[in-house]
Design a protein around this motif. Structure first.
Motif, PDB file in Angstrom:
ATOM      1  N   PHE A  51      42.435 -28.927  -8.526  1.00  0.00           N
ATOM      2  CA  PHE A  51      42.081 -27.501  -8.830  1.00  0.00           C
ATOM      3  C   PHE A  51      42.593 -26.785  -9.800  1.00  0.00           C
ATOM      4  CE2 PHE A  51      40.605 -28.807  -4.489  1.00  0.00           C
ATOM      5  CZ  PHE A  51      39.305 -28.930  -4.748  1.00  0.00           C
ATOM      6  N   ARG A 117      33.887 -23.535  -5.222  1.00  0.00           N
ATOM      7  CA  ARG A 117      34.040 -24.729  -5.993  1.00  0.00           C
ATOM      8  C   ARG A 117      32.965 -25.783  -5.501  1.00  0.00           C
ATOM      9  NH1 ARG A 117      38.353 -27.862  -2.029  1.00  0.00           N
ATOM     10  NH2 ARG A 117      37.102 -27.764  -0.013  1.00  0.00           N
ATOM     11  N   ASN A 155      36.171 -34.021  -7.023  1.00  0.00           N
ATOM     12  CA  ASN A 155      36.909 -33.884  -5.587  1.00  0.00           C
ATOM     13  C   ASN A 155      35.628 -33.678  -4.778  1.00  0.00           C
ATOM     14  OD1 ASN A 155      39.468 -33.660  -3.537  1.00  0.00           O
ATOM     15  ND2 ASN A 155      38.043 -31.950  -3.411  1.00  0.00           N
ATOM     16  N   GLU A 156      35.522 -34.858  -4.013  1.00  0.00           N
ATOM     17  CA  GLU A 156      34.350 -34.970  -3.146  1.00  0.00           C
ATOM     18  C   GLU A 156      32.962 -34.467  -3.693  1.00  0.00           C
ATOM     19  OE1 GLU A 156      35.266 -32.340   0.153  1.00  0.00           O
ATOM     20  OE2 GLU A 156      36.612 -34.157   1.110  1.00  0.00           O
ATOM     21  N   ASN A 248      36.986 -39.327  -4.173  1.00  0.00           N
ATOM     22  CA  ASN A 248      37.324 -39.303  -2.760  1.00  0.00           C
ATOM     23  C   ASN A 248      35.903 -39.089  -2.225  1.00  0.00           C
ATOM     24  OD1 ASN A 248      37.699 -36.865  -4.029  1.00  0.00           O
ATOM     25  ND2 ASN A 248      38.809 -36.072  -2.473  1.00  0.00           N
ATOM     26  N   ASP A 271      38.040 -39.315   2.500  1.00  0.00           N
ATOM     27  CA  ASP A 271      38.673 -38.090   2.993  1.00  0.00           C
ATOM     28  C   ASP A 271      38.197 -38.068   4.593  1.00  0.00           C
ATOM     29  OD1 ASP A 271      39.439 -37.638   0.719  1.00  0.00           O
ATOM     30  OD2 ASP A 271      38.285 -35.562   0.379  1.00  0.00           O
ATOM     31  N   TYR A 273      38.906 -36.291   8.480  1.00  0.00           N
ATOM     32  CA  TYR A 273      39.374 -35.198   9.374  1.00  0.00           C
ATOM     33  C   TYR A 273      38.997 -35.255  10.648  1.00  0.00           C
ATOM     34  CZ  TYR A 273      41.071 -33.059   4.997  1.00  0.00           C
ATOM     35  OH  TYR A 273      41.573 -33.158   3.633  1.00  0.00           O
ATOM     36  N   GLU A 309      42.622 -38.203   1.838  1.00  0.00           N
ATOM     37  CA  GLU A 309      42.871 -37.042   2.681  1.00  0.00           C
ATOM     38  C   GLU A 309      42.768 -37.400   4.187  1.00  0.00           C
ATOM     39  OE1 GLU A 309      40.766 -33.595   1.504  1.00  0.00           O
ATOM     40  OE2 GLU A 309      40.717 -33.931  -0.756  1.00  0.00           O
ATOM     41  N   TRP A 317      38.861 -25.705   9.570  1.00  0.00           N
ATOM     42  CA  TRP A 317      37.198 -25.280   9.393  1.00  0.00           C
ATOM     43  C   TRP A 317      36.362 -25.779  10.604  1.00  0.00           C
ATOM     44  CZ3 TRP A 317      35.686 -30.277   9.497  1.00  0.00           C
ATOM     45  CH2 TRP A 317      36.368 -31.352   8.763  1.00  0.00           C
ATOM     46  N   PHE A 347      45.838 -33.922   3.012  1.00  0.00           N
ATOM     47  CA  PHE A 347      45.623 -32.794   2.576  1.00  0.00           C
ATOM     48  C   PHE A 347      46.347 -31.943   3.421  1.00  0.00           C
ATOM     49  CE2 PHE A 347      43.908 -28.614   2.334  1.00  0.00           C
ATOM     50  CZ  PHE A 347      43.934 -28.332   0.922  1.00  0.00           C
ATOM     51  N   GLU A 357      42.403 -21.759   2.655  1.00  0.00           N
ATOM     52  CA  GLU A 357      43.172 -22.824   3.219  1.00  0.00           C
ATOM     53  C   GLU A 357      44.513 -22.690   3.890  1.00  0.00           C
ATOM     54  OE1 GLU A 357      42.068 -26.234   0.578  1.00  0.00           O
ATOM     55  OE2 GLU A 357      40.222 -26.578   2.032  1.00  0.00           O
ATOM     56  N   HIS A 360      45.615 -24.273   6.932  1.00  0.00           N
ATOM     57  CA  HIS A 360      45.212 -25.710   6.925  1.00  0.00           C
ATOM     58  C   HIS A 360      46.661 -26.499   7.433  1.00  0.00           C
ATOM     59  CE1 HIS A 360      43.632 -29.607   6.251  1.00  0.00           C
ATOM     60  NE2 HIS A 360      42.570 -29.459   6.421  1.00  0.00           N
TER      61      HIS A 360
HETATM   62  C1  GAL Z   1      38.432 -31.454   1.638  1.00  0.00           C
HETATM   63  C2  GAL Z   1      38.589 -31.157   0.295  1.00  0.00           C
HETATM   64  C3  GAL Z   1      40.077 -30.539   0.331  1.00  0.00           C
HETATM   65  C4  GAL Z   1      40.501 -29.525   1.284  1.00  0.00           C
HETATM   66  C5  GAL Z   1      40.374 -30.150   2.816  1.00  0.00           C
HETATM   67  C6  GAL Z   1      40.523 -29.282   3.779  1.00  0.00           C
HETATM   68  O1  GAL Z   1      37.203 -31.680   2.141  1.00  0.00           O
HETATM   69  O2  GAL Z   1      38.662 -31.996  -0.485  1.00  0.00           O
HETATM   70  O3  GAL Z   1      40.275 -29.891  -1.164  1.00  0.00           O
HETATM   71  O4  GAL Z   1      39.740 -28.332   1.255  1.00  0.00           O
HETATM   72  O5  GAL Z   1      39.058 -30.591   2.673  1.00  0.00           O
HETATM   73  O6  GAL Z   1      40.261 -29.820   4.975  1.00  0.00           O
END
Ligand code: GAL
Length: 691
Positions: A51, A117, A155-156, A248, A271, A273, A309, A317, A347, A357, A360
């Motif tokens: 970014f 973004r 990115n995504e 990603n 990515d 999570y 990530e 989130w 990440f 973030e 995070h």
């Molecule tokens: C992803 C994103 C990252 C960051 C991350 C936080 O979706 O690519 O830049 O925001 O989430 O969980």
């Protein structure tokens, strides 16, 4: 067989993180600390610049690469690599202000404000030119830099734009596809509600009444975004033809067809999570993630991929941000490797002090304390990865294939009446991916490695092919599957199979259509969609060929099957269709086709797949029966195999692994052919490939 390492100059598994030095340029002490701590955490790759557009181009005619030069040089001097990102996912405010057309128009018709973004237009010539310019300057400057390992474009990349420019592209795309409005009107069934179009510009993608349009808009959007990535890659390649390029992905994200993205990239990244909270449903979450990981590997036909990530601790989130419990981090990271990742990244490296973030999870927290629990767990992962050099480049030997086709997902979601599209997020919205993940779990729970193919993919490499809810049949699909089963393949499909054609028009004459009824030996024309609390019991037929003896309740969907010669394994035990087939098996040529007409609970489905695997002699990762919530996965170069045992239960487990296995991570290996796993524990065993 072994693929080359993702970074040709690094023959180990990658361990890395997103790093945002551009947020800390005023703090040389922090950057010094970063460089001191990367080796202590065991991170060898840093993803930078994601970014950083405003940092390298603070004004239209002002470029500032000095800071990035220093970062790249320091990385190289420190023996670390950069995964250098193009910054297109977040644009500078000056660009959005000077050229409002670069801002995305959302489905509601509003244009993005400055900020945020991933809110740019995919078509805007101004945006494309500016992106190409920054990419070209990055490539010109760093293509031969010793720190450069890989390019990371965007990115995504995701989301549709509804501006006039994108609409014009859409209309051109339709013209190329259909040639004439008459053809489009016919294939989209436009007499419905008087939709017949007399001019291309009348076609508004926001109109959700035409199911054919619903599909085409998603096809167009996927191709258009993939084209945008291709545009970025072309700008890089001018200076840098050899360095691999990745972008990603986000697992099995519903509205993009990643099969259409994969060909433009050299390396697939993902990515993930997962909310891996210990408890009853941990293994369900785990197998859903495993599904995405196998998909990532399969998108380029069994090629190793990169976890770009993941969070080393919390995410900011997703609901209540519980901490990742001790041990879960290693389990999650090795799960990625088990399914074909050649590296895991986080990440983020360091928590920022500001911005959305700042809370995070990160490898290094606000306390900047490398003795903190999270930092130490990352170190543990680093130690484990360091023992697995032999895994690099190895594919997954999968005898089981699974058809995952985004077009079936889109088509089912467009079918108002498939347990209602409104209100909320009813069953129909997740029916396709839910079926795929449920049936994938049948293989996962039995230690049967899986590779995925698109509906047009070749079933030939597989012994068993699972085609859950294969709703949409493009030309050739049914014939190819029929021929494969005739030749000895074992096919499994389910409710919602074979109901529409490539235009989302219903197939007439009963389902599954296009000749698949003959393959499965069943036909259905009525589907009973059950409200949430409803259950319909299923009863096994005595002495059925699978020896299935389980009584189970179906939920959500029951197809009313009529046998055309198939054996009934289980029949419905309630409702007005009691006694009719619910699960069937059918010999077809030299093969067998199973039809599972109802949605079944997870544990029973794992049991059903165990019986099918046993009946057909499929090779599992380990000989013993796996407890529910434990999986075994394999990577192999053809001579040596690595078997990953992953325990997603909160109790210790003893697993029968057979002879000849050693512990690849060090420490006690199996004794008497049995390996003990701690609660949420993971083991990697090494053995010689058996013929
Ligand atoms: C992803 C994103 C990252 C960051 C991350 C936080 O979706 O690519 O830049 O925001 O989430 O969980």
């Amino acid at each position: 067989m072994r693929y080359p390492p993702l970074n040709p100059r690094h023959s180990h598994l990658i361990h890395g993180a997103d790093w945002n030095p551009d947020q800390w340029l005023e703090r040389p002490d922090i950057l010094d600390e970063d460089f001191a701590l990367f080796p202590r955490a065991g991170l060898d790759h840093l993803s930078v610049g994601i970014f950083a557009w405003a940092a390298v181009q603070p004004a239209p005619d002002v470029w500032n690469f000095d800071w990035l030069d220093r970062i790249m040089d320091r990385l190289a001097a420190a023996g670390r690599f950069a995964i250098l990102a193009t910054p297109s996912a977040g644009k500078p405010a000056w660009l959005a202000q000077a050229h409002p057309e670069v801002q995305r128009v959302w489905e509601a018709g509003n244009r993005s404000e400055i900020g945020g973004r991933m809110n740019h237009c995919w078509t805007s010539p101004v945006f494309r030119e500016r992106v190409a310019e920054v990419d070209h300057r990055l490539a010109e400057r760093y293509s031969r830099h010793p720190a450069l390992a890989m390019w990371h474009v965007s990115n995504e990349a995701s989301g549709a734009c509804y501006c006039e420019l994108c609409r014009a592209e859409w209309h051109h795309w339709l013209q190329r596809k259909y040639g004439s409005l008459a053809e489009l009107n016919r294939r989209w069934w436009t007499p419905f509600w008087s939709h017949a179009y007399s001019d291309w510009t009348q076609i508004d993608p926001k109109d959700h009444c035409l199911d054919g349009m619903w599909l085409d808009w998603r096809r167009f959007t996927s191709e258009h975004i993939a084209g945008f990535l291709g545009h970025e890659i072309a700008a890089l390649r001018r200076h840098c033809p050899l360095v691999p390029v990745t972008s990603n992905f986000m697992g099995s994200v519903p509205d993009l067809d990643y099969w259409r993205f994969a060909p433009v990239l050299d390396v697939i990244s993902n990515d993930a999570y997962p909310v891996y909270q210990p408890g009853e449903h941990l293994w369900i979450q785990a197998s859903n993630d495993a599904f995405n990981f196998d998909l990532d590997r399969s998108l380029k036909g069994n090629r190793p991929w990169l976890c770009m990530e993941s969070s080393p601790s919390t995410i900011n989130w997703a609901g209540p941000a519980k901490l990742k419990r001790p041990g879960i981090h290693a389990l999650e990271m090795l799960q990625n490797i088990a399914h074909g990742a050649d590296g895991v990244c986080y990440f983020q490296w360091r928590q920022g002090r500001g911005g959305h973030e700042k809370y995070h999870g990160a490898v290094l927290g606000h306390d900047r304390d490398p003795s903190a629990r999270v930092f130490r767990e990352v170190q543990d992962v680093s130690t484990m990865l360091g023992k697995l050099d032999d895994v690099v480049g190895t594919p997954v030997p999968a005898e089981v294939g699974l058809i995952f086709d985004w077009e079936s997902d889109w088509a089912i979601r467009s079918g108002s009446g498939i347990r209602e599209r409104r209100p909320g997020l009813p069953w129909g919205q997740t029916a396709y991916q839910g079926a795929c993940k449920d049936h994938y779990r049948g293989a996962w729970g039995n230690g049967l490695p899986v590779q995925m193919i698109n509906g047009d993919g070749d079933p030939a490499p597989f012994t068993l092919l699972i085609a859950p809810a294969m709703y949409l049949l493009r030309p050739g699909m049914a014939e190819r599957l029929a021929a494969w089963v005739r030749g000895g393949g074992i096919l499994i499909s389910t409710y919602l199979c074979g109901m529409v054609d490539e235009d989302n028009l219903v197939l007439e004459g009963g389902w599954p259509g296009q000749g698949l009824s003959e393959v499965f030996g069943v036909r259905y024309q009525e589907i009973d969609f059950l409200p949430d609390a409803d259950r319909v019991p299923l009863a096994p037929v005595p002495a059925n060929s699978l020896g299935w003896e389980v009584t189970v309740d179906a939920t959500d969907v029951c197809c009313l099957l009529r046998s055309l010669g198939a054996e009934t394994i289980a029949s419905y035990g309630g409702e007005f269709y009691a006694g009719t087939p619910a699960i069937t098996a059918h010999r077809y040529g030299a093969g067998t086709a199973y039809f599972i007409g109802a949605q079944l609970p997870a544990a029973e489905l794992v049991d059903l797949y165990r019986r099918i695997a046993d009946r057909h002699g499929l090779r599992r990762a380990i000989p013993g029966r796996l407890p529910l919530g434990v999986t075994a996965q394999v990577r192999s170069d053809g001579a040596t195999e690595h078997v990953f045992l992953l325990n997603f239960t909160g109790i210790g487990q003893t697993i029968e692994v057979g002879p000849g296995c050693t512990n690849a991570l060090g420490g006690p290996g199996p004794a008497d052919g049995r390996m003990v796993l701690a609660a949420h524990g993971v083991a990697v065993l090494r053995r010689t490939t058996q013929p």
